[in-house]
Design a protein around this motif. Structure first.
Motif, PDB file in Angstrom:
ATOM      1  N   MET A 182       0.819  -1.210   0.000  1.00  0.00           N
ATOM      2  CA  MET A 182       0.000   0.000   0.000  1.00  0.00           C
ATOM      3  C   MET A 182       0.852   1.259   0.000  1.00  0.00           C
ATOM      4  N   VAL A 183       1.943   1.238   0.740  1.00  0.00           N
ATOM      5  CA  VAL A 183       2.845   2.396   0.747  1.00  0.00           C
ATOM      6  C   VAL A 183       3.423   2.615  -0.649  1.00  0.00           C
ATOM      7  N   THR A 184       3.863   1.536  -1.278  1.00  0.00           N
ATOM      8  CA  THR A 184       4.453   1.642  -2.612  1.00  0.00           C
ATOM      9  C   THR A 184       3.425   2.096  -3.640  1.00  0.00           C
ATOM     10  N   LEU A 185       2.223   1.536  -3.574  1.00  0.00           N
ATOM     11  CA  LEU A 185       1.171   1.943  -4.502  1.00  0.00           C
ATOM     12  C   LEU A 185       0.776   3.405  -4.296  1.00  0.00           C
ATOM     13  N   SER A 186       0.808   3.854  -3.063  1.00  0.00           N
ATOM     14  CA  SER A 186       0.478   5.256  -2.788  1.00  0.00           C
ATOM     15  C   SER A 186       1.489   6.184  -3.451  1.00  0.00           C
ATOM     16  N   VAL A 187       2.757   5.823  -3.343  1.00  0.00           N
ATOM     17  CA  VAL A 187       3.807   6.612  -4.009  1.00  0.00           C
ATOM     18  C   VAL A 187       3.596   6.595  -5.514  1.00  0.00           C
ATOM     19  N   ALA A 188       3.305   5.407  -6.055  1.00  0.00           N
ATOM     20  CA  ALA A 188       3.096   5.279  -7.501  1.00  0.00           C
ATOM     21  C   ALA A 188       1.915   6.121  -7.969  1.00  0.00           C
ATOM     22  N   ALA A 189       0.823   6.076  -7.220  1.00  0.00           N
ATOM     23  CA  ALA A 189      -0.379   6.805  -7.623  1.00  0.00           C
ATOM     24  C   ALA A 189      -0.158   8.313  -7.585  1.00  0.00           C
ATOM     25  N   LEU A 190       0.496   8.789  -6.542  1.00  0.00           N
ATOM     26  CA  LEU A 190       0.690  10.231  -6.395  1.00  0.00           C
ATOM     27  C   LEU A 190       1.722  10.782  -7.379  1.00  0.00           C
ATOM     28  N   LYS A 191       2.616   9.916  -7.869  1.00  0.00           N
ATOM     29  CA  LYS A 191       3.624  10.355  -8.838  1.00  0.00           C
ATOM     30  C   LYS A 191       3.183  10.125 -10.279  1.00  0.00           C
ATOM     31  N   ASP A 192       2.015   9.546 -10.466  1.00  0.00           N
ATOM     32  CA  ASP A 192       1.542   9.214 -11.814  1.00  0.00           C
ATOM     33  C   ASP A 192       1.368  10.487 -12.641  1.00  0.00           C
ATOM     34  N   GLY A 193       2.082  10.566 -13.744  1.00  0.00           N
ATOM     35  CA  GLY A 193       2.046  11.760 -14.579  1.00  0.00           C
ATOM     36  C   GLY A 193       0.719  11.989 -15.274  1.00  0.00           C
ATOM     37  N   ARG A 194      -0.135  10.994 -15.293  1.00  0.00           N
ATOM     38  CA  ARG A 194      -1.437  11.156 -15.940  1.00  0.00           C
ATOM     39  C   ARG A 194      -2.409  11.966 -15.088  1.00  0.00           C
ATOM     40  N   LEU A 195      -2.058  12.190 -13.824  1.00  0.00           N
ATOM     41  CA  LEU A 195      -2.895  13.004 -12.944  1.00  0.00           C
ATOM     42  C   LEU A 195      -2.495  14.468 -13.104  1.00  0.00           C
ATOM     43  N   THR A 196      -3.347  15.238 -13.723  1.00  0.00           N
ATOM     44  CA  THR A 196      -3.053  16.639 -13.992  1.00  0.00           C
ATOM     45  C   THR A 196      -3.568  17.526 -12.864  1.00  0.00           C
ATOM     46  N   ALA A 197      -3.212  18.795 -12.937  1.00  0.00           N
ATOM     47  CA  ALA A 197      -3.704  19.761 -11.951  1.00  0.00           C
ATOM     48  C   ALA A 197      -5.226  19.854 -12.010  1.00  0.00           C
ATOM     49  N   GLU A 198      -5.763  19.684 -13.199  1.00  0.00           N
ATOM     50  CA  GLU A 198      -7.219  19.734 -13.350  1.00  0.00           C
ATOM     51  C   GLU A 198      -7.887  18.578 -12.609  1.00  0.00           C
ATOM     52  N   THR A 199      -7.220  17.420 -12.611  1.00  0.00           N
ATOM     53  CA  THR A 199      -7.768  16.264 -11.896  1.00  0.00           C
ATOM     54  C   THR A 199      -7.890  16.550 -10.412  1.00  0.00           C
ATOM     55  N   TRP A 200      -6.909  17.285  -9.880  1.00  0.00           N
ATOM     56  CA  TRP A 200      -6.885  17.581  -8.448  1.00  0.00           C
ATOM     57  C   TRP A 200      -7.664  18.846  -8.084  1.00  0.00           C
ATOM     58  N   ALA A 201      -8.253  19.506  -9.074  1.00  0.00           N
ATOM     59  CA  ALA A 201      -9.024  20.716  -8.785  1.00  0.00           C
ATOM     60  C   ALA A 201     -10.236  20.370  -7.921  1.00  0.00           C
TER      61      ALA A 201
END
Length: 481
Positions: A182-201
């Motif tokens: 879970m720790v590793t997947l969390s790092v992977a998910a948060l670093k995923d380049g497909r997540l744009t600023a718009e996604t986090w708006a």
């Protein structure tokens, strides 16, 4: 008192490799274990493909990623609160969760009102597990999804057959590897380049999808309630309510909100056309090429564990229903039959649903079960903590003509009354209640059902002769207060 209970009280047995108990009472001489063991089972039970797919389903509702995460956190904390109080009943009574519904709903009434819904609960969750396990085996090994499900179900069935002790051991073994995952997947998910600023708006707050996500997540956690004390019933009776509550609540709530949120984030990165398994694998591969295979395999191991829990619980629900019609003695044979029926039923339903309709099927399952168990959890907890205050006769729970009656009209009335009052506040794909529509299609049904069921039941219980009941409990001497 049933013959099986007579035998348990007269000839205590030591735990065997294959569990011999099912719905019967666990005597003090066979109680063992540590309350901390609950932490492993309720943390690991949420770290699997199905639980992570709950985050996928939640995001698909349309609230936006950030609002979905907020609703997920609140829903997990809320639903787990009630589930953990049910867990606290296990050491005190030494009985499976659903048998404890007989004082409220009656010897036969509990089977009709509560256990049928519980059986649907197990079948529905196991169907979701079947779809994802088959898809995972196909993704990992390229084998047919039906064959994959058969392999997964067979492994889970063996664990379920061996029972309580094996389920606990498997979850303890999986705890630290899955935390690392879970720790590793969390790092992977948060670093995923497909997540744009718009996604986090943050976006606009939309009450309707926000509350639907809340109900889905709370419903998932509340879905553990019908069998949570099954995994604390072997603990010594000296284990307190407070410690049992916290060793259930914190691990389950934390792992729940963690895995649901992670599922939503990875699905947001993968896009709406990806299946849950594809979304998880691609997110892990974005960190380290090839790590996706390892991640899906580890989540599949977690899924095998929870499939065993669902098969075990479904088997006990079927035995409970059968026992309400005609008393049965615990045996390996009846356990095998119950697990076999679960396997065949789930396989047939999974063939009909298919992985393509997973999100729709699973979302409806979570919402329906949240509705079904909201009044029950309120009635059961109010009875345990405020009406009878933990004073129950074990023998009378197994007596079809005993003091709890065949039909517990108080529990039945409170349940049906609360359910009817909830209907106008419900929001589902085929139906939206009139009050919910007037309130902007926002689902407030859980917030209505919980207090309404509690109030109706409390009022109806004013006519109970609790003094006479406590005299029976004291004379029996099995529950110590």
């Amino acid at each position: 008192m049933s013959p099986s209970l007579d035998n348990e009280l007269a000839e205590p047995r030591q735990p065997a490799s294959i569990e011999l108990h099912s719905i019967d009472y666990v005597p003090d001489t066979e109680r063992h274990g540590k309350v901390t063991h609950l932490g492993a089972i309720w943390f690991v039970s949420n770290i699997n493909l199905t639980a992570m797919a709950t985050g996928v389903t939640a995001l698909s509702i349309g609230a936006g990623l950030v609002w979905t995460l907020i609703a997920t956190i609140l829903g997990s904390l809320f639903g787990t609160f009630f589930m953990a109080f049910h867990s606290a009943q296990g050491p005190q009574l030494g009985l499976p969760q659903l048998v404890q519904s007989r004082p409220q709903f009656g010897y036969l009434g509990a089977a009709v009102t509560v256990w049928v819904f519980a059986l649907i609960n197990y079948i529905a969750y196991n169907t979701s597990d079947a779809l994802l396990s088959g898809d995972a085996f196909h993704e990992l090994f390229g084998i047919n999804t039906n064959v994959g499900y058969f392999i997964a179900a067979l492994i889970a069935a063996v664990i379920a057959l061996f029972g309580y002790h094996w389920i606990h051991r498997v979850n303890r073994v999986l705890t630290w590897p899955l935390i690392a995952l879970m720790v590793t997947l969390s790092v992977a998910a948060l670093k995923d380049g497909r997540l744009t600023a718009e996604t986090w708006a943050l976006g606009d707050f939309q009450p309707a999808p926000f509350m639907t996500v809340f109900v889905i997540v709370a419903g998932f956690q509340l879905g553990w309630a019908p069998y949570v004390s099954d995994y604390s019933r072997y603990l010594p009776a000296s284990v307190g309510v407070r410690s049992t509550f916290w060793w259930t609540y914190l691990p389950s709530a934390v792992s729940g909100l963690w895995v649901f949120a992670l599922g939503s984030i990875m699905y947001a990165a993968a896009g709406p056309d990806a299946t849950p398994v594809e979304a998880f694998r691609s997110a892990a591969d974005s960190l380290i090429n090839g790590f996706g295979w390892v991640a899906v395999f580890a989540l599949l191991l977690g899924l095998l564990s929870v499939m065993a829990i669902n098969q075990y619980g479904g088997m006990m629900s079927m035995i409970s229903i059968r026992d309400s019609i005609r008393p049965v003695a615990p045996s390996r044979r009846i356990r095998v039959i119950g697990i076999g029926i679960m396997f065949i039923t789930v396989w047939l339903i999974a063939q009909f649903v298919g992985i393509e309709r997973f999100n729709s099927f699973y979302g409806n399952v979570l919402i329906f079960l949240a509705y079904a168990f909201t009044p029950w959890t309120s009635i059961n907890l109010v009875d345990y903590f405020f009406v009878r205050r933990g004073n129950y006769s074990i023998q009378e729970m197994f007596n079809p003509n005993g003091m709890y009656g065949r039909w517990g009209w108080r529990g039945q009335t409170a349940y049906l009354g609360a359910l009817v009052i909830m209907v106008p506040f419900m929001v589902t794909a085929p139906f939206t209640g009139s009050f919910a529509a007037a309130l902007g299609n926002v689902d407030y049904s859980m917030f209505v059902g919980l207090p309404v069921a509690a109030v109706i039941y409390l009022v109806l219980c004013r006519s109970l002769d609790l003094t006479a009941e406590r005299e029976v409990v004291a004379a029996e001497g099995l529950v110590h207060r």
